[in-house]
Every structure is written in structure tokens, then in C-alpha cells.
Design an enzyme around this catalytic site. Structure first.
Site, mmCIF file in Angstrom:
data_model
loop_
_atom_site.group_PDB
_atom_site.id
_atom_site.type_symbol
_atom_site.label_atom_id
_atom_site.label_comp_id
_atom_site.label_asym_id
_atom_site.label_seq_id
_atom_site.Cartn_x
_atom_site.Cartn_y
_atom_site.Cartn_z
ATOM 1 N N GLY A 1 -12.318 -4.576 1.694
ATOM 2 C CA GLY A 1 -13.326 -5.531 1.252
ATOM 3 C C GLY A 1 -14.626 -4.792 0.975
ATOM 4 O O GLY A 1 -15.094 -4.004 1.805
ATOM 5 N N ASP B 1 -11.467 -7.122 -2.757
ATOM 6 C CA ASP B 1 -12.260 -8.361 -2.603
ATOM 7 C C ASP B 1 -13.635 -7.961 -2.091
ATOM 8 O O ASP B 1 -13.868 -6.796 -1.774
ATOM 9 C CB ASP B 1 -11.556 -9.293 -1.596
ATOM 10 C CG ASP B 1 -11.427 -8.634 -0.239
ATOM 11 O OD1 ASP B 1 -12.365 -8.720 0.547
ATOM 12 O OD2 ASP B 1 -10.384 -7.988 0.035
ATOM 13 N N GLU C 1 0.812 -1.218 0.000
ATOM 14 C CA GLU C 1 0.000 0.000 0.000
ATOM 15 C C GLU C 1 0.851 1.277 0.000
ATOM 16 O O GLU C 1 0.334 2.361 -0.261
ATOM 17 C CB GLU C 1 -0.949 -0.013 1.203
ATOM 18 C CG GLU C 1 -1.991 -1.119 1.087
ATOM 19 C CD GLU C 1 -2.812 -1.326 2.341
ATOM 20 O OE1 GLU C 1 -3.998 -1.652 2.215
ATOM 21 O OE2 GLU C 1 -2.271 -1.198 3.464
ATOM 22 N N MET D 1 -9.138 -2.422 8.142
ATOM 23 C CA MET D 1 -8.674 -2.705 9.499
ATOM 24 C C MET D 1 -7.947 -1.549 10.191
ATOM 25 O O MET D 1 -7.393 -1.746 11.271
ATOM 26 C CB MET D 1 -7.780 -3.951 9.466
ATOM 27 C CG MET D 1 -8.495 -5.169 8.908
ATOM 28 S SD MET D 1 -7.471 -6.651 8.806
ATOM 29 C CE MET D 1 -7.221 -7.026 10.523
ATOM 30 N N GLU D 2 -7.916 -0.360 9.569
ATOM 31 C CA GLU D 2 -7.152 0.747 10.178
ATOM 32 C C GLU D 2 -7.844 2.112 10.133
ATOM 33 O O GLU D 2 -7.586 2.963 11.007
ATOM 34 C CB GLU D 2 -5.777 0.909 9.479
ATOM 35 C CG GLU D 2 -4.848 -0.263 9.590
ATOM 36 C CD GLU D 2 -5.134 -1.360 8.573
ATOM 37 O OE1 GLU D 2 -5.782 -1.059 7.542
ATOM 38 O OE2 GLU D 2 -4.753 -2.514 8.807
HETATM 39 N N1 ADE Z 1 -8.724 -5.272 3.500
HETATM 40 C C1 ADE Z 1 -8.898 -5.759 2.249
HETATM 41 N N2 ADE Z 1 -9.887 -6.684 2.244
HETATM 42 C C2 ADE Z 1 -10.333 -6.777 3.514
HETATM 43 C C3 ADE Z 1 -11.313 -7.568 4.139
HETATM 44 N N3 ADE Z 1 -12.035 -8.452 3.448
HETATM 45 N N4 ADE Z 1 -11.498 -7.422 5.484
HETATM 46 C C4 ADE Z 1 -10.761 -6.545 6.184
HETATM 47 N N5 ADE Z 1 -9.812 -5.778 5.640
HETATM 48 C C5 ADE Z 1 -9.599 -5.884 4.311
#
Ligand code: ADE
Length: 226
Positions: free
Chosen positions: A79, A194, A13, A170-171
Site C-alpha cells: 500500500g 493500492d 506474488e 505485512m512481511e
Molecule cells: N499489501 C498491499 N496493500 C497493502 C496494504 N494496504 N496494507 C498492508 N499490506 C498491503
């Protein structure tokens, strides 16, 4: 000239950002490398925080306290939670919140326990950057964060039932939270890698690099136009 903090959780990233900096100097603080250089007419401080909320919050606080950044941009992948989005589409944060923070019976609301609103000027600079680059599908929507890589449809649907968010990562909310506590403007730019479902791990592996580079390119274009 502004000093812009840029945080990505993983090397993929931040690698494009690091390699684009001119006159790069490195400082190591709390086992984290901070790359300081220029791009456009601004100074950038780029760091790979590591994955998760605590790593991200610590990195943001160091950028604010020790490295004097004027604003923070969180760049990376996410995601997708919305049927409107596909891999490669971009979510620019309007609001950030946690999907794994529950107060349950604690009805008294402490400060900084709800959601965090991104800076309007940075949002506008991000949308302008997408338009300038061209061929980018983007939305300005809520993003949720938590200490979980979401790889199953059950958790995905649970998060969707509790939030209006278009993507999960996640951040972002931890960085937003830290910025809010310090009155520092922020925005989060995430490209969908995703769909946070049963196929997420496979899609993530396949699209991580390509989608991380889309967010990084937007951040570079922002630095050229802020
Ligand atoms: N970052 C990229 N894809 C993710 C996901 N499915 N869950 C959490 N963080 C992500």
C-alpha cells in the site's frame, strides 16, 4: 553460482517465479513448499510464506538454516503511503521497520528492535534490473511492515506521522529482521497495488495480479544480472 532465496506472501506474488524456474524440485518443510530450480546462472529457492510477520520470519529462517541461501529477496505488493507514488510504481527498500512494534516505557533498547538496512549491492542490482526492463518508476525508500492490511486513511495517516516510509506491507521487516540476525544480505521489492486508504480493498483486488507480476519480473531480471 549463488543460491538466492525469494519469498512472497501470496501465490500471486510467486507464481511467475515458480513457473520460470528450470529443473524445479520441491521440498516441504513446516507446511511450506520450497521450489528449488535455476534461473540465469543462479539457483533460486522460491517460497510462498503466507501473510504476516511470523509466517515470513519462519520461512526466511528455514531458507537460511535448512536450504543454505546466500541472500533473500522479498517480492510482492504494498500500500502506497507517499503522494509521489501511484499504483504500479515500485519501492526498493533502503530500510525496513515495524509500524506496530512499540516499546513505550521500556527505554532500554534490545538488539534487533529498531530498523534493518537492506544490502547495498542488492539495492543496486534491483535498480539496474528496473533500468534494464525499462518503463518502471521506482524509488529506493523506507518500507514499514505490520500485521494489518491498512485500509483506512486514519491508520494510514497515523503510520505516516510516525515514519518516513513510502509504502506499507505485512512481511518485509520480519524477513529483514531474520536476515539481520543471521548476517544474510536482503532487499525488499514492492509494487504499489493500492494507496492504503479507504479505497484500498477495491484497488488491491483490481491490481493485485498485475502489480505482483511487476515485482516478480524485477526479481527475475536481478537473478539474470547478479
Ligand atoms: N499489501 C498491499 N496493500 C497493502 C496494504 N494496504 N496494507 C498492508 N499490506 C498491503
Amino acid at each position: 553460482m549463488k543460491r538466492i532465496g525469494i519469498i512472497g506472501a501470496m501465490e500471486s506474488e510467486v507464481e511467475l517465479l515458480k513457473s520460470t524456474l528450470s529443473g524445479c524440485d520441491t521440498r516441504e518443510i513446516a507446511h511450506t513448499a520450497f521450489y528449488i530450480g535455476t534461473h540465469g546462472s543462479h539457483e533460486l529457492v522460491v517460497a510462498c510464506s503466507g501473510i504476516g510477520k511470523v509466517n515470513a520470519a519462519c520461512t526466511a529462517q528455514i531458507m537460511i538454516d535448512r536450504l543454505g541461501v546466500d541472500c533473500i529477496i522479498n517480492t510482492g505488493i504494498a500500500g502506497g503511503l507517499s503522494d509521489e507514488l501511484s499504483v504500479g510504481d515500485v519501492v526498493i527498500s533502503s530500510v525496513l521497520s515495524y509500524h506496530d512494534f512499540t516499546l513505550k516505557f521500556l527505554t532500554y533498547r534490545y538488539p534487533f528492535t529498531e530498523s534493518f538496512t537492506a544490502d547495498n549491492t542488492l539495492i543496486e542490482t534491483a535498480t539496474d534490473a528496473c533500468e534494464h526492463i525499462g518503463n518502471i518508476r521506482y524509488v529506493v525508500k523506507e518500507i514499514v511492515s505490520g500485521d494489518a492490511f491498512v485500509t483506512d486513511s486514519k491508520l494510514k495517516n497515523d503510520i505516516k506521522s510516525r515514519t518516513e516510509a513510502y509504502c506499507v506491507e505485512m512481511e518485509g521487516a520480519a524477513i529483514a529482521h531474520t536476515c539481520a540476525m543471521n548476517d544474510i544480505p536482503f532487499v525488499v521489492i514492492r509494487t504499489i497495488s493500492d494507496n492504503a486508504d479507504d479505497n484500498a480493498a477495491f484497488s488491491f483486488e483490481q491490481f493485485e495480479k498485475k502489480t505482483a507480476a511487476i515485482s516478480a519480473k524485477i526479481v527475475l531480471a536481478m537473478a539474470e544480472h547478479i
